[in-house]
Design a protein around this motif. Structure first.
Motif, PDB file in Angstrom:
ATOM      1  N   TYR B  29       0.844  -1.192   0.000  1.00 13.20           N
ATOM      2  CA  TYR B  29       0.000   0.000   0.000  1.00 13.20           C
ATOM      3  C   TYR B  29       0.886   1.250   0.000  1.00 13.20           C
ATOM      4  CZ  TYR B  29      -3.453   3.366   1.735  1.00 13.20           C
ATOM      5  OH  TYR B  29      -4.257   4.437   1.888  1.00 13.20           O
ATOM      6  N   SER B  31       0.900   4.043   1.523  1.00 12.16           N
ATOM      7  CA  SER B  31       1.337   4.574   2.817  1.00 12.16           C
ATOM      8  C   SER B  31       2.502   3.782   3.381  1.00 12.16           C
ATOM      9  CB  SER B  31       0.186   4.521   3.821  1.00 12.16           C
ATOM     10  OG  SER B  31      -0.833   5.364   3.386  1.00 12.16           O
ATOM     11  N   ILE B  34       5.581   4.746   1.639  1.00 13.20           N
ATOM     12  CA  ILE B  34       6.056   6.010   2.204  1.00 13.20           C
ATOM     13  C   ILE B  34       6.803   5.766   3.510  1.00 13.20           C
ATOM     14  CG2 ILE B  34       5.227   8.131   3.292  1.00 13.20           C
ATOM     15  CD1 ILE B  34       2.939   7.967   1.086  1.00 13.20           C
ATOM     16  N   VAL B  45       8.810  14.399   1.529  1.00 12.49           N
ATOM     17  CA  VAL B  45       7.353  14.617   1.631  1.00 12.49           C
ATOM     18  C   VAL B  45       6.613  13.559   0.818  1.00 12.49           C
ATOM     19  CG1 VAL B  45       7.400  17.080   2.127  1.00 12.49           C
ATOM     20  CG2 VAL B  45       7.500  16.293  -0.243  1.00 12.49           C
ATOM     21  N   GLU B  46       5.408  13.231   1.283  1.00 13.76           N
ATOM     22  CA  GLU B  46       4.627  12.162   0.654  1.00 13.76           C
ATOM     23  C   GLU B  46       4.136  12.530  -0.733  1.00 13.76           C
ATOM     24  OE1 GLU B  46       1.481  10.638   2.996  1.00 13.76           O
ATOM     25  OE2 GLU B  46       2.688  10.532   4.816  1.00 13.76           O
ATOM     26  N   GLY B  47       3.811  13.816  -0.906  1.00 17.46           N
ATOM     27  CA  GLY B  47       3.183  14.272  -2.153  1.00 17.46           C
ATOM     28  C   GLY B  47       3.951  13.906  -3.399  1.00 17.46           C
ATOM     29  N   THR B  48       5.280  13.758  -3.267  1.00 12.02           N
ATOM     30  CA  THR B  48       6.088  13.457  -4.451  1.00 12.02           C
ATOM     31  C   THR B  48       5.933  12.016  -4.918  1.00 12.02           C
ATOM     32  OG1 THR B  48       7.868  13.199  -2.891  1.00 12.02           O
ATOM     33  CG2 THR B  48       7.855  15.203  -4.195  1.00 12.02           C
ATOM     34  N   TYR B  50       3.167  10.145  -5.223  1.00 12.43           N
ATOM     35  CA  TYR B  50       1.986   9.807  -6.041  1.00 12.43           C
ATOM     36  C   TYR B  50       2.214  10.039  -7.527  1.00 12.43           C
ATOM     37  CZ  TYR B  50      -0.198   9.148  -1.580  1.00 12.43           C
ATOM     38  OH  TYR B  50      -0.471   8.685  -0.346  1.00 12.43           O
ATOM     39  N   PRO B  51       2.788  11.176  -7.930  1.00 15.13           N
ATOM     40  CA  PRO B  51       3.057  11.332  -9.364  1.00 15.13           C
ATOM     41  C   PRO B  51       3.997  10.242  -9.877  1.00 15.13           C
ATOM     42  CG  PRO B  51       3.570  13.375  -8.184  1.00 15.13           C
ATOM     43  CD  PRO B  51       3.135  12.376  -7.163  1.00 15.13           C
ATOM     44  N   LEU B  52       4.951   9.871  -9.040  1.00 15.73           N
ATOM     45  CA  LEU B  52       5.916   8.852  -9.448  1.00 15.73           C
ATOM     46  C   LEU B  52       5.216   7.511  -9.671  1.00 15.73           C
ATOM     47  CD1 LEU B  52       8.837   7.951  -9.840  1.00 15.73           C
ATOM     48  CD2 LEU B  52       9.000   7.610  -7.365  1.00 15.73           C
ATOM     49  N   THR B  54       2.082   6.990 -10.281  1.00 11.20           N
ATOM     50  CA  THR B  54       1.195   7.069 -11.451  1.00 11.20           C
ATOM     51  C   THR B  54       1.985   6.934 -12.746  1.00 11.20           C
ATOM     52  OG1 THR B  54      -0.177   8.557 -10.164  1.00 11.20           O
ATOM     53  CG2 THR B  54      -0.609   8.455 -12.515  1.00 11.20           C
ATOM     54  N   ARG B  55       3.161   7.589 -12.775  1.00  9.23           N
ATOM     55  CA  ARG B  55       3.957   7.523 -14.001  1.00  9.23           C
ATOM     56  C   ARG B  55       4.466   6.105 -14.240  1.00  9.23           C
ATOM     57  NH1 ARG B  55       9.178   8.253 -15.284  1.00  9.23           N
ATOM     58  NH2 ARG B  55       9.773   8.895 -13.188  1.00  9.23           N
ATOM     59  N   LYS B  57       3.135   3.402 -13.203  1.00 10.31           N
ATOM     60  CA  LYS B  57       1.982   2.573 -13.586  1.00 10.31           C
ATOM     61  C   LYS B  57       1.670   2.768 -15.064  1.00 10.31           C
ATOM     62  CE  LYS B  57      -2.008   3.839 -13.776  1.00 10.31           C
ATOM     63  NZ  LYS B  57      -3.221   4.612 -13.560  1.00 10.31           N
ATOM     64  N   LYS B  76      -5.338   1.366  -2.732  1.00 13.80           N
ATOM     65  CA  LYS B  76      -4.626   0.836  -3.893  1.00 13.80           C
ATOM     66  C   LYS B  76      -3.405   0.062  -3.404  1.00 13.80           C
ATOM     67  CE  LYS B  76      -5.505   4.389  -7.392  1.00 13.80           C
ATOM     68  NZ  LYS B  76      -4.908   5.572  -8.022  1.00 13.80           N
TER      69      LYS B  76
END
Lengths: 513, 108
Positions: B29, B31, B34, B45-48, B50-52, B54-55, B57, B76
């Motif tokens: 998962y 989290s 992370i 930071v966690e925000g970075t 998610y884009p990674l 997604t890319r 994937k 997910k």
């Protein structure tokens, strides 16, 4: 005490304090903007929102509280990282953000958010920077050029991509793709779900029918607007006319003759407001609802309501006051003796009584009318009230008399009596010819208070009448149409018997039998 | 500034490699990814992340399953695809080469 809001984040309902909500909104908008150029913006932002929702859930559970505070949001932002942190570790070098402001470039997209069909016209209007309605008008006109417009539309529909992402939408409008441009539209849905062309075509068909509904709605609204505007103009003209002519002849005509002179201006204005304000409100409401997205201004509505109530108040007050002048009834009578004849001819005086104002009103040059008479039309207009009645009765002796009863309403008995005394009515005897006036006149500027004249003609048995057919509508106790009379003649022959008035020829027929 | 830029580039490459390494150990998962990256002191930071994810994937290296969660919405869970495994092997080799390069550069 703080205001709290329910928000739906990551498909879970969370209670959040207002200041915390504002901070979170700003943060999420920055995040959305940051990822706007990415094709996967929707997915990334959804992931981030889900994670934030999860963090909120953990925080509430750990701290055993119900509401997210601003400290919690700060903690979440610290953990998730700010947009500046994202830029440092962006996948691609962030040329779009780090190399100064982007020059404003317009790109051609279809604007499906403001589409009538598929957003081609409005997209073109953004690109050409002209109002969408002109593009649509031209497009509509091209349909009549052998239908070429329809074909062109479908080709453009397939060729032009639709503005799907936030920054595409900004480029479409030529707005700078920065936070300022973003802030202008951040409350709009982030991104529309994408469809294939066929699915889009079907979807568009559905919305187009809705669009047609909107068009019909607008046409109806336009009609209401036109009608209420026309009504308003009519009322204004009427107001100016009534106030302008308040000392001329029109005030002496029914129904204006009811209103006392001193009330006339106030009542006219009051009635105008009472009638015009709803029309104005209807007009404004239709304009607002049909052609703008704004609601109806509350202050304006309130002001209009106050003015309307004031107008209604004035009107009701004066109407009540005038009504009170109909409270009491008074009447008086006089009897005029008439030279007796064996045969009487009854006529109605159809010549019109003309005042000086009338002759101006109807452009009557008195020199031109020498020897000519102006006749009342047989069935008069609005101003002819049923206020003169004639009865024919048998007298007990050999005398012929006309009993005249004058009656009127008034606020008190004295007032009513005075109103009755202001009745001017005349009939004329020329040998055996009796001519009655069809109307009574009010003298001394008296107001209409249901004044009536009831005449009773008393004749001895055996008197014969030649009654003009026009008198029938003033005649109280007989209907001369009951007699079989000669249609070529204007007169009906009747005779007074011991049982009352009878048709002459019927009586003769009876005798023959 | 140049140092910063180089640091960022190095971190980026290694972050991607580490993410693939963590996921290669089994379904996981976001989290938890992370948490691991944090304990590895790689992610700030966690925000970075998610884009990674997604890319990766979208490039066909990762796939995910929706798994019901006892608390909150479904999560997910990410896993490596066959492509992802192949690329991870390549990266493993690259890392060994790089590691050799650095050791050699430092010790000579």
């Amino acid at each position: 005490m703080k205001k709290t809001l329910h928000i739906n984040i990551g498909n879970s309902i969370t209670l959040i304090e207002e200041d915390a909500y504002e901070m979170l909104t700003v943060y999420l908008n920055e995040v959305k903007f940051h990822f706007a150029k990415s094709v996967d913006n929707f997915e990334i932002v959804t992931d981030i929102e889900n994670r934030i929702a999860e963090l909120f859930g953990e925080m509430l559970a750990v701290q055993q509280k119900k509401v997210i505070s601003i400290e919690d949001v700060q903690e979440v932002i610290r953990q998730m990282g700010s947009v500046q942190d994202f830029e440092l570790s962006d996948d691609e070098p962030a040329e779009m953000y780090s190399e100064g402001p982007q020059p404003t470039v317009k790109k051609l997209y279809r604007d499906t958010d403001h589409a009538m069909i598929a957003g081609v016209c409005v997209g073109l209007s953004h690109f050409l920077d002209i109002d969408a309605r002109w593009v649509r008008l031209i497009a509509f006109a091209t349909i009549f050029l052998g239908g070429s417009g329809i074909l062109a539309y479908i080709v453009l529909w397939i060729m032009i991509p639709k503005a799907a992402t936030k920054s595409e939408k900004l480029f479409m409008r030529g707005e700078e793709a920065n936070l300022r441009g973003f802030a202008n539209s951040y409350l709009q849905p982030f991104v529309k779900e994408s469809r294939g062309f066929i699915a889009e075509a079907f979807h568009v068909l559905g919305t187009f029918i809705q669009g047609t509904g909107k068009v019909i709605f607008k046409i109806v609204s336009g009609f209401i607007i036109a009608m209420s505007a026309f009504g308003l103009v009519f009322l204004m003209v009427a107001l100016v006319a009534l106030l302008g002519v308040s000392d001329s002849d029109v005030v002496n005509q029914f129904p204006f003759s009811i209103v006392n002179d001193e009330y006339f201006t106030a009542l006219t204005i009051g009635a105008f407001l009472a009638g015009a304000i709803p029309l104005l409100a209807l007009l404004l409401f239709s304009v607002r609802v049909a052609f703008t997205d704004r609601g109806v201004n509350k202050t304006l509505s309130f002001v209009l309501l106050i003015i309307w109530l004031a107008g209604m108040g004035i009107t009701i007050f004066h109407v009540a006051k005038i009504s009170s002048e109909f409270k009491e009834n008074a009447e008086f009578a006089q009897t005029a003796m008439i030279r007796p004849y064996q045969n009487f001819t009854l006529e109605i005086d159809k010549t019109r009584f003309f005042t000086k104002e009338d002759s101006v009103k109807y452009h009557i040059d008195t020199n031109n009318y020498k020897g000519k008479k102006i006749l009342y039309s047989q069935y008069g207009g609005f101003d002819e009230q049923d206020n003169v009645r004639l009865s024919i009765e048998k007298s007990n002796d050999q005398t012929v008399s006309v009993y005249q009863n004058y009656s009127s309403q008034g606020s008190t008995f004295e007032d009513a009596l005075k109103n009755a005394q202001n009745i001017h009515y005349r009939f004329v005897q020329q040998d055996s010819l009796l001519t009655f006036s069809p109307v009574l006149r009010l003298i001394h500027q008296a107001k209409w208070r249901h004044q009536e004249v009831r005449l009773t003609l008393k004749v001895p048995v055996g008197t014969t009448f030649y009654i003009n057919r026009d008198i029938n509508r003033y005649l109280n106790n007989y209907n001369i149409w009951d007699c079989h009379h000669d249609d070529r003649s204007d007169y009906v022959e009747m005779i007074m018997t011991a049982d009352g008035l009878k048709c002459k020829h019927e009586r003769e027929e009876n005798k023959e039998q | 500034m140049i140092a910063e830029n180089t640091q960022t580039q190095m971190r980026k490459g290694i972050l991607e490699y580490c993410v693939l390494l963590i996921i290669s150990r089994g379904e996981i998962y976001a989290s938890d990814i992370i948490a691991e990256l944090k304990s590895a002191r790689l992610l700030v930071v966690e925000g970075t992340l998610y884009p990674l994810l997604t890319r990766l994937k979208n490039n066909g290296l990762l796939s995910y399953n929706w798994v019901e969660s006892t608390s909150g919405p479904p999560r997910k869970y990410y896993m490596l695809t066959a492509d992802g495994k192949a690329i991870l092997e390549q990266l493993d080799m690259t890392w060994q080469e790089l590691s050799y390069a650095i050791t050699t550069s430092k010790n000579k």
